[in-house]
Structures are given as C-alpha cells and as structure tokens.
Design a protein around this motif. Structure first.
Motif, PDB file in Angstrom:
ATOM      1  N   SER A   1      38.273  29.299  49.681  1.00 16.09           N
ATOM      2  CA  SER A   1      38.154  30.554  48.934  1.00 16.09           C
ATOM      3  C   SER A   1      37.661  31.711  49.816  1.00 16.09           C
ATOM      4  CB  SER A   1      37.241  30.377  47.730  1.00 16.09           C
ATOM      5  OG  SER A   1      35.938  30.051  48.146  1.00 16.09           O
ATOM      6  N   THR A   2      36.790  31.442  50.758  1.00 16.72           N
ATOM      7  CA  THR A   2      36.299  32.496  51.646  1.00 16.72           C
ATOM      8  C   THR A   2      37.428  33.018  52.525  1.00 16.72           C
ATOM      9  OG1 THR A   2      34.128  31.448  51.672  1.00 16.72           O
ATOM     10  CG2 THR A   2      34.574  33.071  53.391  1.00 16.72           C
ATOM     11  N   ASN A   3      38.183  32.089  53.118  1.00 21.57           N
ATOM     12  CA  ASN A   3      39.320  32.498  53.955  1.00 21.57           C
ATOM     13  C   ASN A   3      40.372  33.233  53.117  1.00 21.57           C
ATOM     14  OD1 ASN A   3      38.072  31.250  56.086  1.00 21.57           O
ATOM     15  ND2 ASN A   3      39.399  29.448  56.108  1.00 21.57           N
ATOM     16  N   ARG A   4      40.576  32.764  51.894  1.00 16.94           N
ATOM     17  CA  ARG A   4      41.564  33.389  51.004  1.00 16.94           C
ATOM     18  C   ARG A   4      41.146  34.826  50.707  1.00 16.94           C
ATOM     19  NH1 ARG A   4      41.918  29.564  47.380  1.00 16.94           N
ATOM     20  NH2 ARG A   4      40.313  30.386  46.001  1.00 16.94           N
ATOM     21  N   GLN A   5      39.857  35.050  50.433  1.00 22.62           N
ATOM     22  CA  GLN A   5      39.363  36.395  50.128  1.00 22.62           C
ATOM     23  C   GLN A   5      39.474  37.307  51.342  1.00 22.62           C
ATOM     24  OE1 GLN A   5      38.590  37.782  47.217  1.00 22.62           O
ATOM     25  NE2 GLN A   5      38.327  39.688  48.337  1.00 22.62           N
ATOM     26  N   VAL A   6      39.140  36.800  52.512  1.00 25.97           N
ATOM     27  CA  VAL A   6      39.249  37.598  53.737  1.00 25.97           C
ATOM     28  C   VAL A   6      40.705  37.971  53.989  1.00 25.97           C
ATOM     29  CG1 VAL A   6      38.999  37.520  56.254  1.00 25.97           C
ATOM     30  CG2 VAL A   6      37.139  36.700  54.794  1.00 25.97           C
ATOM     31  N   THR A   7      41.599  37.001  53.842  1.00 25.05           N
ATOM     32  CA  THR A   7      43.032  37.264  54.044  1.00 25.05           C
ATOM     33  C   THR A   7      43.534  38.285  53.036  1.00 25.05           C
ATOM     34  OG1 THR A   7      43.363  35.049  54.939  1.00 25.05           O
ATOM     35  CG2 THR A   7      45.317  36.201  54.127  1.00 25.05           C
ATOM     36  N   PHE A   8      43.115  38.140  51.763  1.00 29.27           N
ATOM     37  CA  PHE A   8      43.525  39.088  50.731  1.00 29.27           C
ATOM     38  C   PHE A   8      43.087  40.502  51.103  1.00 29.27           C
ATOM     39  CE2 PHE A   8      42.340  41.550  46.961  1.00 29.27           C
ATOM     40  CZ  PHE A   8      43.577  41.646  46.351  1.00 29.27           C
ATOM     41  N   SER A   9      41.838  40.663  51.489  1.00 27.31           N
ATOM     42  CA  SER A   9      41.311  41.989  51.819  1.00 27.31           C
ATOM     43  C   SER A   9      42.063  42.612  52.992  1.00 27.31           C
ATOM     44  CB  SER A   9      39.824  41.910  52.154  1.00 27.31           C
ATOM     45  OG  SER A   9      39.093  41.500  51.029  1.00 27.31           O
TER      46      SER A   9
ATOM     47  N   ILE B   1      48.146  46.357  43.110  1.00 30.92           N
ATOM     48  CA  ILE B   1      47.782  44.989  43.485  1.00 30.92           C
ATOM     49  C   ILE B   1      46.660  44.525  42.558  1.00 30.92           C
ATOM     50  CG2 ILE B   1      46.914  43.493  45.322  1.00 30.92           C
ATOM     51  CD1 ILE B   1      47.891  45.650  47.329  1.00 30.92           C
ATOM     52  N   PHE B   2      46.814  43.345  42.013  1.00 40.28           N
ATOM     53  CA  PHE B   2      45.749  42.728  41.227  1.00 40.28           C
ATOM     54  C   PHE B   2      45.246  41.516  41.996  1.00 40.28           C
ATOM     55  CE2 PHE B   2      48.158  44.921  37.942  1.00 40.28           C
ATOM     56  CZ  PHE B   2      47.138  45.509  37.206  1.00 40.28           C
ATOM     57  N   SER B   3      43.947  41.446  42.171  1.00 41.74           N
ATOM     58  CA  SER B   3      43.364  40.290  42.852  1.00 41.74           C
ATOM     59  C   SER B   3      43.418  39.093  41.910  1.00 41.74           C
ATOM     60  CB  SER B   3      41.921  40.577  43.256  1.00 41.74           C
ATOM     61  OG  SER B   3      41.108  40.632  42.102  1.00 41.74           O
ATOM     62  N   SER B   4      43.122  37.917  42.446  1.00 39.30           N
ATOM     63  CA  SER B   4      43.119  36.718  41.610  1.00 39.30           C
ATOM     64  C   SER B   4      42.036  36.806  40.540  1.00 39.30           C
ATOM     65  CB  SER B   4      42.914  35.469  42.468  1.00 39.30           C
ATOM     66  OG  SER B   4      41.691  35.571  43.181  1.00 39.30           O
ATOM     67  N   GLY B   5      41.030  37.626  40.760  1.00 45.02           N
ATOM     68  CA  GLY B   5      39.978  37.846  39.771  1.00 45.02           C
ATOM     69  C   GLY B   5      40.322  38.937  38.770  1.00 45.02           C
ATOM     70  N   GLY B   6      41.497  39.553  38.914  1.00 47.36           N
ATOM     71  CA  GLY B   6      41.940  40.568  37.978  1.00 47.36           C
ATOM     72  C   GLY B   6      41.579  41.990  38.344  1.00 47.36           C
ATOM     73  N   LYS B   7      40.949  42.201  39.504  1.00 49.09           N
ATOM     74  CA  LYS B   7      40.571  43.551  39.907  1.00 49.09           C
ATOM     75  C   LYS B   7      41.804  44.314  40.381  1.00 49.09           C
ATOM     76  CE  LYS B   7      37.245  46.150  42.587  1.00 49.09           C
ATOM     77  NZ  LYS B   7      36.178  46.132  43.576  1.00 49.09           N
ATOM     78  N   LEU B   8      41.880  45.576  39.969  1.00 48.29           N
ATOM     79  CA  LEU B   8      43.027  46.421  40.279  1.00 48.29           C
ATOM     80  C   LEU B   8      42.783  47.217  41.551  1.00 48.29           C
ATOM     81  CD1 LEU B   8      45.674  48.035  39.564  1.00 48.29           C
ATOM     82  CD2 LEU B   8      44.177  49.561  38.274  1.00 48.29           C
ATOM     83  N   TYR B   9      43.803  47.226  42.415  1.00 44.72           N
ATOM     84  CA  TYR B   9      43.824  48.081  43.595  1.00 44.72           C
ATOM     85  C   TYR B   9      45.146  48.820  43.549  1.00 44.72           C
ATOM     86  CZ  TYR B   9      40.201  44.864  45.167  1.00 44.72           C
ATOM     87  OH  TYR B   9      39.071  44.106  45.258  1.00 44.72           O
ATOM     88  N   ASP B  10      45.122  50.128  43.774  1.00 43.19           N
ATOM     89  CA  ASP B  10      46.387  50.860  43.756  1.00 43.19           C
ATOM     90  C   ASP B  10      46.366  51.993  44.763  1.00 43.19           C
ATOM     91  OD1 ASP B  10      44.576  52.472  42.414  1.00 43.19           O
ATOM     92  OD2 ASP B  10      46.006  53.148  40.923  1.00 43.19           O
ATOM     93  N   TYR B  11      47.551  52.425  45.110  1.00 42.71           N
ATOM     94  CA  TYR B  11      47.742  53.564  45.994  1.00 42.71           C
ATOM     95  C   TYR B  11      48.968  54.318  45.492  1.00 42.71           C
ATOM     96  CZ  TYR B  11      49.302  56.493  49.769  1.00 42.71           C
ATOM     97  OH  TYR B  11      49.731  57.578  50.489  1.00 42.71           O
ATOM     98  N   CYS B  12      48.903  55.623  45.574  1.00 41.94           N
ATOM     99  CA  CYS B  12      50.033  56.455  45.190  1.00 41.94           C
ATOM    100  C   CYS B  12      50.103  57.639  46.150  1.00 41.94           C
ATOM    101  CB  CYS B  12      49.835  56.939  43.752  1.00 41.94           C
ATOM    102  SG  CYS B  12      51.278  57.762  43.113  1.00 41.94           S
TER     103      CYS B  12
END
Length: 152
Positions: free
Chosen positions: A14-22, A47-58
């Motif tokens: 999970s730590t590696n997954r989070q680092v890779t996601f970021s 982009i929605f993280s696996s925890g449901g947090k929203l990230y967006d760019y426009c």
C-alpha cells in the motif's frame, strides 16, 4: 543507467502504491498542463484515488463543465439527462433571483441608489414607511403585554 520495465498490475504494497499514485498523478497533470500550453488546447483531467479523493485539472481558459459539454456534444454520449438539465436551469433561476434580492437589499439599505428612477425611489420609500409602521405596531403590542412575574 536506464529504468527497468515494470509489469503493469496492481501494486500490492500500500505504501508503494500510494507513492506511485502520487507521482503518476502529478505526471499526468503536468503532461495535461504542457499539452494545453504547447498546443493551445482545452484539457481536462479528473482522477479519483482508491480512497475516493478527487483530483482534477482544467485548462485556464475553460472549465471542466464546458469540456464535458463539448465531450457530450462531440461523442454523442449522454453524460447527464433531462433531470440534470432541469436542475441546472433551476439553479440558474435561483441564482438570478438571489442576485435581484441582493440588489433590492442594497437599495433598502440606501446603497446603489444612483441607477434608480424617481418612481422606484418612491416605491422604496413607501415600502420602508410601511415596514416602520408595522414595526412600531409590533413594539406597541409587546410593550402593552403583561409581564409574567417569573420574568421580573
């Protein structure tokens, strides 16, 4: 020294997954920003993280809703139905009504009166006089009510 190829599959740690996601999220947003600037395009990334947090760019000169409307028009896919359009129209109507009420409130406070015609000023004056009369009547009723002994 070159980078090693990785097999594209879910990262179990999970730590590696989070680092890779970021890192990859930041890379995607950077690429989106670059293509928008270099090619003068409208870009939107959600982009929605696996925890449901929203990230967006426009892109700076547009909005995500405008990009999604263009997508819907050009692709023929319906992103929101008639219910959402009705809600959007209702929101616009309420916003306009709110704006009008804000203007009326400013007028009642004596602000922004320069743009008003004489008859509009008279209507505001009459409304204020009626309000003042009603307030004085209410005060008179309150002052004439007997006071309960426990409140003294």
């Amino acid at each position: 020294m070159g980078r090693g190829k990785i097999k594209i599959k879910r990262i179990e740690n999970s730590t590696n997954r989070q680092v890779t996601f970021s890192k990859r999220r930041a890379g995607l947003v950077k690429k989106a920003r670059e293509i928008g600037v270099l090619c003068d395009t409208e870009v939107g990334v959600v982009i929605f993280s696996s925890g449901g947090k929203l990230y967006d760019y426009c892109s700076p000169r547009t909005s995500l809703s405008r990009i999604l409307e263009k997508y819907q028009t050009n692709s023929g896919k319906i992103l929101w139905g008639e219910k959402h359009k009705n809600l959007s129209a209702e929101i616009d109507r309420v916003k306009k009504e709110n704006d009008n009420m804000q203007i009326q409130l400013r007028h009642l406070k004596g602000e922004d009166l320069n743009s008003l015609q004489h008859r509009e000023l008279i209507a505001i004056e009459e409304g204020l006089q009626n309000g003042q009369t009603n307030m004085r009547e209410k005060q008179a009723v309150i002052l004439t009510l007997p006071v309960a002994p426990e409140l003294i």
